[in-house]
Every structure is written in structure tokens, then in C-alpha cells.
Design an enzyme around this catalytic site. Structure first.
Site, PDB file in Angstrom:
ATOM      1  N   LYS A   1       0.851  -1.217   0.000  1.00  0.00           N
ATOM      2  CA  LYS A   1       0.000   0.000   0.000  1.00  0.00           C
ATOM      3  C   LYS A   1       0.874   1.250   0.000  1.00  0.00           C
ATOM      4  CE  LYS A   1      -1.724   1.646   4.008  1.00  0.00           C
ATOM      5  NZ  LYS A   1      -1.523   3.088   4.304  1.00  0.00           N
ATOM      6  N   ASN A   2       1.898   1.266   0.859  1.00  0.00           N
ATOM      7  CA  ASN A   2       2.678   2.494   1.009  1.00  0.00           C
ATOM      8  C   ASN A   2       3.729   2.692  -0.070  1.00  0.00           C
ATOM      9  OD1 ASN A   2       1.068   3.095   3.128  1.00  0.00           O
ATOM     10  ND2 ASN A   2       2.540   2.521   4.718  1.00  0.00           N
TER      11      ASN A   2
ATOM     12  N   CYS B   1      -5.215  12.956  12.267  1.00  0.00           N
ATOM     13  CA  CYS B   1      -5.944  11.691  12.121  1.00  0.00           C
ATOM     14  C   CYS B   1      -5.887  10.998  13.478  1.00  0.00           C
ATOM     15  CB  CYS B   1      -5.344  10.858  11.011  1.00  0.00           C
ATOM     16  SG  CYS B   1      -3.910   9.940  11.517  1.00  0.00           S
TER      17      CYS B   1
ATOM     18  N   ARG C   1       0.137  14.717  12.636  1.00  0.00           N
ATOM     19  CA  ARG C   1       0.710  14.424  11.306  1.00  0.00           C
ATOM     20  C   ARG C   1       0.709  15.655  10.408  1.00  0.00           C
ATOM     21  NH1 ARG C   1      -1.687   8.794   9.290  1.00  0.00           N
ATOM     22  NH2 ARG C   1       0.192   8.782   8.010  1.00  0.00           N
TER      23      ARG C   1
ATOM     24  N   ASP D   1       4.273   0.826  12.145  1.00  0.00           N
ATOM     25  CA  ASP D   1       3.092   0.142  11.600  1.00  0.00           C
ATOM     26  C   ASP D   1       2.973  -1.304  12.080  1.00  0.00           C
ATOM     27  OD1 ASP D   1       3.222   1.789   8.345  1.00  0.00           O
ATOM     28  OD2 ASP D   1       2.599   2.465  10.330  1.00  0.00           O
TER      29      ASP D   1
ATOM     30  N   ARG E   1      -8.644  -0.395   4.422  1.00  0.00           N
ATOM     31  CA  ARG E   1      -7.775   0.621   3.820  1.00  0.00           C
ATOM     32  C   ARG E   1      -6.421   0.007   3.480  1.00  0.00           C
ATOM     33  NH1 ARG E   1      -7.766   6.353   6.654  1.00  0.00           N
ATOM     34  NH2 ARG E   1      -6.351   6.547   4.895  1.00  0.00           N
TER      35      ARG E   1
END
Ligand code: EPZ
Length: 423
Positions: free
Chosen positions: A22-23, A121, A126, A309, A401
């Protein structure tokens, strides 16, 4: 809204295919704004965040077409006389802060961009001050008004930029902007994540001149134009790490197909320290869970340190380990939201500021729990897999997500897990 229902007690065994990262996918999709022509990405993960980024590219005037059954995405520039739009609106940016990644490419190529400021968030404020500081250093005029940031530059100029801290998307934004700037840009104190190296590799395939990605100093010689490419995205090290924890916690034996050990060294070191057996095999990474997990001390750091993460997922393992563990979250100021939910399942975790102290050897019991952010939701699914009885994880849109069909992948190795409608 969906929920995930999981019965505890299954021992995982078999193979799990690891999806594209994803990243890596998110900055790569933004990078497709840079070349004149149509680029194709393969191994694109089917994730809500990727859909959001695809939607944003279309809003800007690009075509972004997924193959029906495959995992490819074809991204083409605005057709004919259609002029690109240069604005990322609030109602999209608020759903995904990585939308800010279109800033660098748009300013570099079209001299202007207007992006809604991503609010905070769940896991922290952030801010994007480093992104903006870098663009200003390259000669851009940055104005903030009505919740939007507007960045303008006739042509960006190469500059030396020293980041206050290693920021992943901050470096990605500046890296993309610098490819078309006039002259040389030097990024110091740059983030070193594998996704930065992947972005630099793809930008160089497009004709950019980047050196040093993956080290703290990255040098970019600006060019006048980039050309489109085809590229298969690297596997997701965090998805792979999440499933590695699932195998380790359930006395399992799982092959993570496609996982690349060289992207996961800190994760593998901590898995081994807790007693898991981790072996690099031809098809990927094989993880076997020990009879008993050992406690662990973890401090999250920028890559190559232990990734933030993976913090929530290792916290669940620490609940089971015999003895006390300490986990320090040094990247985001509010990334312990899984703690109250785990404690409701019978864990004993005390947090003070950036540190969590976990008393191990706990027997978790199933409960209805609330997902709050992407990796916290993953940790609740893991907890449900080892808890006694049934666990319902609500608001799994957080999970979708960043994890592609997580319940199907886990069911494929024996987990008793399903998705249901949240009434
Ligand atoms: C990226 O977020 C990842 N997201 C995050 O993954 C990941 O947790 C994070 O990097 C850290 O590894 C994507 O790549 C899309 P940062 P990013 O800028 O770039 C501070 C997930 O679960 N900072 O590296 O937003 C910031 O507050 C997500 O997949 C500033 O102060 O993170 C944080 O404390 C969650 N000013 C630290 O730097 C800035 O301008 C690192 O943030 C930028 C960052």
C-alpha cells in the site's frame, strides 16, 4: 458497514499470498502524474486507499483503469485538449492524507497545485510542514487559506533540504518534485523506507536521475521530461509482518508468499527474539510459532528501525508472552488506541506517555471491539484469533484501507473468520 467475526483457537498452517505494498502503491500512483504518456502498474493491491488515490487521479483529469480481474492499473494523462485540474478537494483528502502526495508532481510539472490541508488523524497530528518547507526551499510560493495549501512555482529550482525528521511522504513529495526541477537537489536526513527506494527506482525508470535512495542523503539531478513506464509493485512488508505475527501467535507454520526478508529485518529480528522460527525460502518467508512466546522490548523508529506500523500487532503477541514487555511508540503521539480494546479482552497493558507496559501470560477472551485505525484494527483481528470464544471487530472499513481480503487470506490457512454486516 461490515464487521469481522473470528473464533479463537485455530492454528494457522499453509501459504498466504502477500499483496503489493500500500505504502509503495500510493506514491507510485502520484508519480504517474509526472511523465507524458500512459504508465502501467502491476501487483496493485485492491485496497480502499488505492481506490481513493485512483479517484483523485481521475478528478485531476487522468484516466486510471484497473484490469477487470487482474491486479494492473493503467494510468493515462488528460486526453486531447483536456487541461489537468490541479486541485485535491477536502472531501477526498480528509479520507486519505496520502492525497497530499500529488502536491510535488503537480507543482513540478504544471507549476501549481492546491490541496486541502490533511487534518490530523486518529494516530496523531501528522502535519505536513516538512513537505512545504522543502517545496519553499525549491522556490515555490506556499500560501495557506480556507483550509487549503496552494503551491506555485514557475519552475522549481534544485536546493539542499535538511528534514527536521525522516518523513516518508515528505521525502516522497520532494523526491518527485525534484525530478523536474532545474539543477541539483540534495535531501538530507531523508527517510530510508523500502517504499522510498521503490519510488526512486520507478522515477529513474521514467528517466529521472536519483542517487542515494535508502540512505539518509538523496541527490537528484533535475531533468526536463520523464517518460511513462511499466512496473510491478513490491510486496507489502507490513501486511507480511502482520501475518507473520498471526502464525507466531497460533503455534502456526505459514509461508508468506512473495515476502521480501530484506524489507523486514527489524520485524524478523523481533519475531526471532520472541521465539518464532523465521526462514527465508524460495517462495517467500516461512514463519513457525514457538510453543511459548518470550516477552520483548520494542521502540519504534524510522527505517531500518522497528516500524511503527507493526507496533500494535506485536503488542498482541506481548500479551501472550510469559513475562513483562515494554513497547515505546516514538513516531506517532497517539498510536495506543488498540490498548483499551485489548484490555477489554483480558489483556493487562498500562500506558504512560509513549510507553506501554504489557504484563504477559494473559488469557484473552473474545469480545465486541471497535477498530480505530488501520493497524489497531489488525491487532484486534489477531487478538480475536487467540482469544477464547468469539470476537467481533466493528468498523472494519479501517482494516480495508490497508489489507486486501484479510479474512479470505486468513481463512485460507485455517482461521475461523468471516465478514458480516454490522447491524
Ligand atoms: C507514512 O506516513 C506511512 N503512510 C504510515 O503508514 C507510516 O506509519 C509512517 O510513514 C511512518 O513510517 C504512507 O506511506 C502512505 P511520516 P507519513 O511523515 O509519511 C512527523 C499505515 O498504517 N512529521 O514519516 O505521514 C509526523 O508527525 C500508515 O500504513 C512532521 O512533523 O509519516 C510523525 O511524527 C500509518 N512534519 C513523523 O514525522 C511533516 O511534515 C513521521 O511521519 C511530516 C511528518
Amino acid at each position: 458497514m461490515d464487521k469481522i467475526v473470528v473464533e479463537g483457537g485455530a492454528r494457522l498452517s499453509g501459504k498466504i499470498p502477500v499483496s503489493g505494498a500500500k505504502n509503495a502503491a500510493l506514491p507510485l500512483l502520484a508519480a504517474a502524474l509526472l511523465p507524458s504518456g500512459t504508465s502501467t502498474y502491476r501487483n496493485v493491491p485492491k485496497l480502499a486507499d488505492v481506490l481513493t488515490m485512483t479517484k483523485l487521479l481521475r478528478m485531476l483529469g487522468w484516466s486510471a483503469d484497473a484490469e477487470a480481474k487482474g491486479d494492473s492499473l493503467v494510468i493515462g494523462p488528460p486526453s486531447g485538449k483536456k487541461k489537468p485540474k490541479l486541485e485535491a478537494p477536502y472531501d477526498l483528502v480528509r479520507t486519505m492524507r496520502a492525497s497530499v502526495l500529488v502536491l510535488g508532481p503537480l507543482v513540478a510539472r504544471y507549476g501549481r497545485a492546491r490541496v486541502s490541508m490533511p487534518g490530523g488523524c486518529n494516530i496523531g497530528a501528522r502535519p505536513i510542514d516538512q513537505h512545504l518547507k522543502g517545496l519553499e526551499a525549491m522556490g515555490a510560493k506556499v500560501t495557506l487559506d480556507h483550509g487549503y495549501v496552494e503551491v506555485e512555482a514557475k519552475r522549481l529550482k534544485g536546493a539542499t533540504i535538511v528534514f527536521d525528521m525522516p518523513t516518508v511522504t515528505g521525502c516522497e513529495n520532494i523526491l518527485m518534485a525534484a525530478t523536474l526541477a532545474k539543477g541539483r537537489t540534495v535531501m538530507e536526513n531523508a527517510a530510508r523506507e523500502p517504499e522510498i527506494e521503490e519510488l526512486a527506482l520507478v522515477l529513474n525508470k521514467m528517466g529521472a536521475k536519483i542517487q542515494g535512495a535508502g540512505t539518509p542523503i538523496i541527490t537528484i539531478e533535475g531533468v526536463d521530461e520523464l517518460h511513462p513506464i511499466e512496473h510491478a509493485i513490491i510486496p507489502d512488508r507490513i501486511e507480511a509482518g502482520t501475518f507473520a505475527c498471526a502464525a507466531a501467535m497460533t503455534h502456526g507454520d505459514v509461508l508468506l508468499e512473495g515476502a521480501r526478508a530484506e524489507h523486514m529485518e527489524a520485524i524478523i529480528a523481533k519475531l526471532r527474539a520472541m521465539g518464532a522460527i523465521v526462514a527465508v525460502e524460495a517462495g517467500g518467508l516461512r514463519v513457525k510459532g514457538p510453543a511459548e512466546l518470550a516477552p520483548i522490548d520494542i521502540t519504534t523508529q524510522p527505517h531500518p528501525g522497528f516500524p511503527t506500523d507493526m507496533q500494535a500487532q506485536f503488542m498482541v503477541m506481548a500479551c501472550l508472552a510469559k513475562g513483562q514487555s515494554v513497547i515505546k511508540e516514538m513516531i506517532f503521539e497517539n498510536r495506543f488506541q488498540h490498548v483499551p480494546e485489548l484490555n477489554r479482552m483480558g489483556a493487562d497493558i498500562q500506558t504512560t506517555g509513549r510507553a506501554a507496559v504489557i504484563r504477559g501470560g494473559m488469557k484473552l477472551t473474545g469480545a465486541s471491539v471497535m477498530a480505530t485505525d488501520l493497524r489497531a484494527s489488525a491487532s484486534l483481528v489477531l487478538a480475536g484469533m487467540v482469544a477464547q470464544g468469539k470476537t467481533e471487530v466493528l468498523r472494519v472499513y479501517h482494516l480495508d484501507r490497508g489489507y486486501e481480503a484479510i479474512e479470505k487470506k486468513l481463512r485460507g490457512v485455517g482461521a475461523k473468520i468471516k465478514r458480516a454486516k454490522q447491524t
